[in-house]
Design a protein around this motif. Structure first.
Motif, mmCIF file in Angstrom:
data_model
loop_
_atom_site.group_PDB
_atom_site.id
_atom_site.type_symbol
_atom_site.label_atom_id
_atom_site.label_comp_id
_atom_site.label_asym_id
_atom_site.label_seq_id
_atom_site.Cartn_x
_atom_site.Cartn_y
_atom_site.Cartn_z
ATOM 1 N N VAL A 1 -4.848 -4.055 6.120
ATOM 2 C CA VAL A 1 -5.785 -5.147 5.836
ATOM 3 C C VAL A 1 -6.508 -4.948 4.502
ATOM 4 C CG1 VAL A 1 -7.771 -6.441 6.699
ATOM 5 C CG2 VAL A 1 -6.135 -5.453 8.310
ATOM 6 N N TRP A 2 -6.915 -3.706 4.216
ATOM 7 C CA TRP A 2 -7.739 -3.456 3.031
ATOM 8 C C TRP A 2 -7.034 -2.612 1.969
ATOM 9 C CZ3 TRP A 2 -12.834 -1.823 5.953
ATOM 10 C CH2 TRP A 2 -13.430 -2.972 6.493
ATOM 11 N N GLY A 3 -5.886 -2.032 2.306
ATOM 12 C CA GLY A 3 -5.242 -1.161 1.327
ATOM 13 C C GLY A 3 -4.614 -1.978 0.213
ATOM 14 N N SER A 4 -4.503 -1.401 -0.952
ATOM 15 C CA SER A 4 -4.926 -0.055 -1.239
ATOM 16 C C SER A 4 -6.078 -0.090 -2.256
ATOM 17 C CB SER A 4 -3.747 0.722 -1.845
ATOM 18 O OG SER A 4 -3.450 0.181 -3.117
ATOM 19 N N PHE A 5 -6.416 1.046 -2.839
ATOM 20 C CA PHE A 5 -7.493 1.072 -3.811
ATOM 21 C C PHE A 5 -7.023 0.522 -5.159
ATOM 22 C CE2 PHE A 5 -10.396 3.828 -6.579
ATOM 23 C CZ PHE A 5 -11.435 2.928 -6.507
ATOM 24 N N GLU A 6 -5.848 0.918 -5.572
ATOM 25 C CA GLU A 6 -5.386 0.503 -6.899
ATOM 26 C C GLU A 6 -4.000 -0.154 -6.871
ATOM 27 O OE1 GLU A 6 -7.206 0.483 -9.434
ATOM 28 O OE2 GLU A 6 -8.691 2.080 -9.303
ATOM 29 N N ARG A 7 -3.084 0.368 -6.008
ATOM 30 C CA ARG A 7 -1.692 -0.049 -6.175
ATOM 31 C C ARG A 7 -1.121 -0.517 -4.831
ATOM 32 N NH1 ARG A 7 -2.779 4.565 -8.510
ATOM 33 N NH2 ARG A 7 -1.924 5.799 -6.802
ATOM 34 N N GLY A 8 -0.805 -1.803 -4.755
ATOM 35 C CA GLY A 8 -0.159 -2.354 -3.564
ATOM 36 C C GLY A 8 -1.153 -2.965 -2.597
ATOM 37 N N ASP A 9 -0.665 -3.888 -1.773
ATOM 38 C CA ASP A 9 -1.505 -4.546 -0.769
ATOM 39 C C ASP A 9 -0.906 -4.344 0.613
ATOM 40 O OD1 ASP A 9 -3.480 -5.580 -2.389
ATOM 41 O OD2 ASP A 9 -2.312 -7.372 -2.867
ATOM 42 N N GLY A 10 -1.771 -4.263 1.618
ATOM 43 C CA GLY A 10 -1.309 -4.182 3.001
ATOM 44 C C GLY A 10 -0.652 -5.491 3.420
ATOM 45 N N TRP A 11 0.209 -5.391 4.455
ATOM 46 C CA TRP A 11 0.976 -6.587 4.828
ATOM 47 C C TRP A 11 0.095 -7.681 5.443
ATOM 48 C CZ3 TRP A 11 1.536 -8.313 9.894
ATOM 49 C CH2 TRP A 11 1.184 -7.421 10.913
ATOM 50 N N LEU A 12 -0.934 -7.292 6.158
ATOM 51 C CA LEU A 12 -1.823 -8.328 6.713
ATOM 52 C C LEU A 12 -2.644 -8.983 5.599
ATOM 53 C CD1 LEU A 12 -3.049 -6.755 10.077
ATOM 54 C CD2 LEU A 12 -2.027 -9.008 9.799
ATOM 55 N N LYS A 13 -3.012 -8.183 4.616
ATOM 56 C CA LYS A 13 -3.740 -8.732 3.463
ATOM 57 C C LYS A 13 -2.866 -9.743 2.734
ATOM 58 C CE LYS A 13 -6.205 -6.927 -0.579
ATOM 59 N NZ LYS A 13 -6.522 -5.653 -1.253
ATOM 60 N N GLN A 14 -1.590 -9.416 2.626
ATOM 61 C CA GLN A 14 -0.664 -10.344 1.951
ATOM 62 C C GLN A 14 -0.509 -11.649 2.724
ATOM 63 O OE1 GLN A 14 3.097 -8.395 0.878
ATOM 64 N NE2 GLN A 14 1.997 -6.473 0.661
ATOM 65 N N LEU A 15 -0.626 -11.559 4.052
ATOM 66 C CA LEU A 15 -0.535 -12.789 4.859
ATOM 67 C C LEU A 15 -1.771 -13.673 4.704
ATOM 68 C CD1 LEU A 15 0.843 -11.651 8.359
ATOM 69 C CD2 LEU A 15 2.032 -12.984 6.622
ATOM 70 N N GLY A 16 -2.873 -13.086 4.217
ATOM 71 C CA GLY A 16 -4.107 -13.848 4.062
ATOM 72 C C GLY A 16 -5.102 -13.609 5.184
ATOM 73 N N PHE A 17 -4.928 -12.496 5.883
ATOM 74 C CA PHE A 17 -5.846 -12.152 6.981
ATOM 75 C C PHE A 17 -7.245 -11.898 6.419
ATOM 76 C CE2 PHE A 17 -7.545 -8.771 9.888
ATOM 77 C CZ PHE A 17 -7.696 -9.577 11.006
#
Lengths: 436, 228
Positions: free
Chosen positions: A166-182
């Motif tokens: 949901v919150w990852g990461s600090f600098e490089r890459g996004d979590g899959w739920l974050k990418q979904l727009g959660f």
């Protein structure tokens, strides 16, 4: 009116961050000025102070003979949890996350610059909060050292893996739920539901306290030994929540105002919602229940405090207060003994708040696609945290033992686990002269 | 006079001593008549039922009934035991209700019962018993069932527990018990009380029992906390 261009820039950045539903420092415009650093450092201190609130709340709700043990567990969450999060959890949650599933760098981080250090200290307080939710649920019958191991696994593994999604990461890459727009701005699900589901697993594995349920199955009240202490604990938690939610902007922006307002209103309406439910159900208006309603309101608004207008924050808090009471009743019917109501407050409050954040998204109310994403996130949190925590506590139970001996329940865990008692003037005659 | 007659007379005398300790002479004699006709021949140790009848017939307040029960138990312990050890107790049936009705009469050697640890244990147990009896017959039945289960928890044979509890003069089951075993037995009683009455009430009863035991001279030699 905000006429300062620099402030406008950072406000836009913060709003963009809110839209992404993450307090990570990934977006530009956060944690890049001294005022940002100062605000987040101060927020970290406020979130740290929430541990004192949890300690007083849980200690006050426990019987006098277990008060010290409960508070020791709160300290353990913070201290052992900090070690686990630094060693493992931070890297899993905020390390480079190219797959969207897990961080793979920054284990035992060096934190050479102030920006990453202040981000780390803020996050470590969040991790401790997730773990400490468990301590109240399992109070009065769980041994200390197995609890410490469980707490380290929650802060070092269960919480950060879901956090990475949901919150990852600090600098490089996004979590899959974050990418979904959660959307989970400050952690209704990431922190509170994860803690709540872990608490539920621990409660099931442990079983109820001695005599908590009558032979007929009816739940018996086991009143706490110090209700004023408990009330003070909730006041402290409430204060800390301004840092918990406000600090999640990771920037000293004007948005903090709305976040603080929403946080406060939801807490108030959680209290009122619990009162209303008590009246509707023709029950006495208990302080213990009412202030748990306030906490449920605060938990619920945590997901949407940056993306919701105040009238919806009021509604979110009000519903959370009532739901907390219904969930508490359900727990009792299922013979699940949760001393402080961690599951109704944090798990159920978190579920509702995360759902409400999708329903009441400012400028895009009741968007079905957003609501579906929120439901996916809510379900995923349960599907990850509950079985994992159950496996952890079940394994501990079958190996080193989780449950305190019934003799220790009789004496109280203060003397049996720590060899000291919270109120020696009153308890000396009722406890054993020493350990076995 | 047969052995049975002698036992009956000894028990009747003990009952009268107990009744006199808690009631005036007229009430005590009237109560003794009730015991001699309704209980003595068939259920001489059904103290709970006897006091319940007494409470109804003599309109005793509940607190007074508790005092009568305690006095009767104490009198039976002190005055109804034969001077020599009798045959070892046969294990009572696990069915608690049966045990409640008629436990086997067994005595304890005076030397064992005179130990400070045993005196403190007895005082604690008696006090807990009064509290549980005061909760009514339904609670007593629940307690009996819980007590049989609690033996497993506290590593005490359920048969011994029931014997100690329902035949209050039958301390023989614990005659050779060391302090740890007495503590285990007391803990089993606490567990059963917590299951029956709730942990809060169990804590209150235990607290009161400890206070009462501390008033005994034996507590200087053996503090009640050593059994907790």
């Amino acid at each position: 009116m905000d006429a300062n261009p620099r402030m406008r820039r950072r406000t836009r950045a913060a709003i963009a961050l809110c839209a992404a539903g993450s307090p990570s420092a990934h977006a530009a415009g956060v944690l890049d000025t001294p005022s940002d650093i100062a605000w987040v450092a101060m927020s970290a201190a406020l979130v740290f102070f929430m541990q004192a609130g949890f300690a007083l709340l849980e200690g006050g709700m426990a019987r006098a003979k277990n008060a010290t043990n409960v508070i020791m567990k709160n300290y353990a969450d913070m201290c052992y949890g900090a070690l686990a999060f630094w060693l493992l959890g931070y890297g899993l949650m905020f390390g480079a996350n190219h797959s969207g599933w897990i961080g793979t760098s920054d284990f035992a981080p060096d934190l050479a610059n102030g920006r990453s250090a202040v981000f780390f200290i803020f996050q470590i307080m969040f991790a401790a909060t997730a773990a400490t939710i468990v301590s109240g649920a399992v109070a009065e019958r769980m041994r200390f050292w197995p609890y410490v191991i469980g707490s380290m696994l929650v802060t070092g593994l269960i919480y950060p893996v879901f956090g990475a999604w949901v919150w990852g990461s600090f600098e490089r890459g996004d979590g899959w739920l974050k990418q979904l727009g959660f959307i989970d701005f400050a952690g209704s699900t990431v922190v509170h539901s994860i803690g709540g589901w872990s608490a539920l697993a621990a409660v099931i594995v442990l079983g109820p306290r001695l005599g908590r349920f009558a032979p007929s199955g009816a739940a018996r009240d086991i009143p706490g030994h110090n209700l004023p202490l408990m009330a003070l604990g909730v006041f402290i938690l409430w204060l800390g929540w301004f840092g918990f939610n406000g600090g999640s902007t990771l920037a000293a922006t004007a948005d903090i105002g709305l976040i603080a307002v929403n946080t406060h209103l939801a807490g108030c309406l959680g209290f009122i919602g619990a009162n209303a439910a008590q009246r509707v159900l023709n029950r006495p208006v208990l302080m213990t229940t009412a202030i748990n309603g306030a906490v449920a309101g605060l938990v619920a608004i945590t997901a949407g405090c940056a993306t919701m207008s105040p009238p919806f924050a009021l509604l979110t808090g009000f519903v959370a207060g009532g739901l907390m009471i219904l969930a508490t009743d359900a727990m009792a019917r299922l013979k699940l003994d949760d001393m402080v109501g961690a599951v109704p407050v944090h798990a159920v409050g978190g579920v509702w708040g995360t759902f409400a954040a999708g329903l009441f998204y400012r400028g895009d109310l009741f968007d079905p696609s957003r609501i579906i994403v929120q439901l996916i996130g809510i379900g995923t949190a349960f599907a990850w945290a509950f079985p994992m925590a159950y496996a952890v506590f079940w394994t501990l139970s079958r190996t080193i033992g989780l449950r305190a001996d019934s003799r220790h329940e009789q004496r109280g865990l203060d003397i049996s686990e720590h060899y000291e008692i919270g109120y020696p003037e009153f308890q000396r005659d009722l406890t054993h002269a020493g350990k076995e | 006079m047969t052995v049975a007659d002698a036992a009956f007379e000894r028990r009747k005398a003990a009952i009268l001593i107990g009744l006199r300790a808690a009631l005036d002479e007229t009430a005590a004699q009237s109560a003794l008549d009730l015991w001699a006709h309704a209980y003595g021949p068939t259920r001489p140790l059904a103290i709970v039922d006897f006091v319940a009848d007494l409470e109804r017939l003599q309109a005793l307040p509940p607190k007074r009934s508790g005092a009568v029960r305690l006095a009767l138990y104490q009198a039976l312990i002190q005055h109804d035991a034969p001077k020599a050890r009798v045959a070892a107790p046969s294990p009572p049936a696990i069915e608690p209700a049966a045990a409640a009705v008629e436990p086997p009469p067994v005595a304890v050697p005076p030397a064992a019962s005179d130990r400070p640890a045993m005196a403190i244990f007895r005082a604690l147990t008696m006090s807990l018993r009064i509290g549980i009896d005061a909760s009514g017959p339904a609670a007593q039945r629940e307690f009996a069932i819980a007590l049989a289960r609690a033996g497993t928890v506290a590593r005490v044979k359920p048969a011994d527990l029931l014997l100690v509890w329902f035949a209050s003069q039958s301390w023989a089951a614990l005659a050779d018990a060391d302090d740890a075993r007495l503590a285990d037995t007391l803990h089993a009683i606490y567990v059963a009380a917590a299951e029956t009455l709730g942990p809060v009430q169990a804590d209150r009863l235990l607290s009161r029992a400890v206070s009462e035991a501390q008033a005994l001279p034996e507590s200087r030699l053996f503090p009640p906390s050593r059994l907790l």
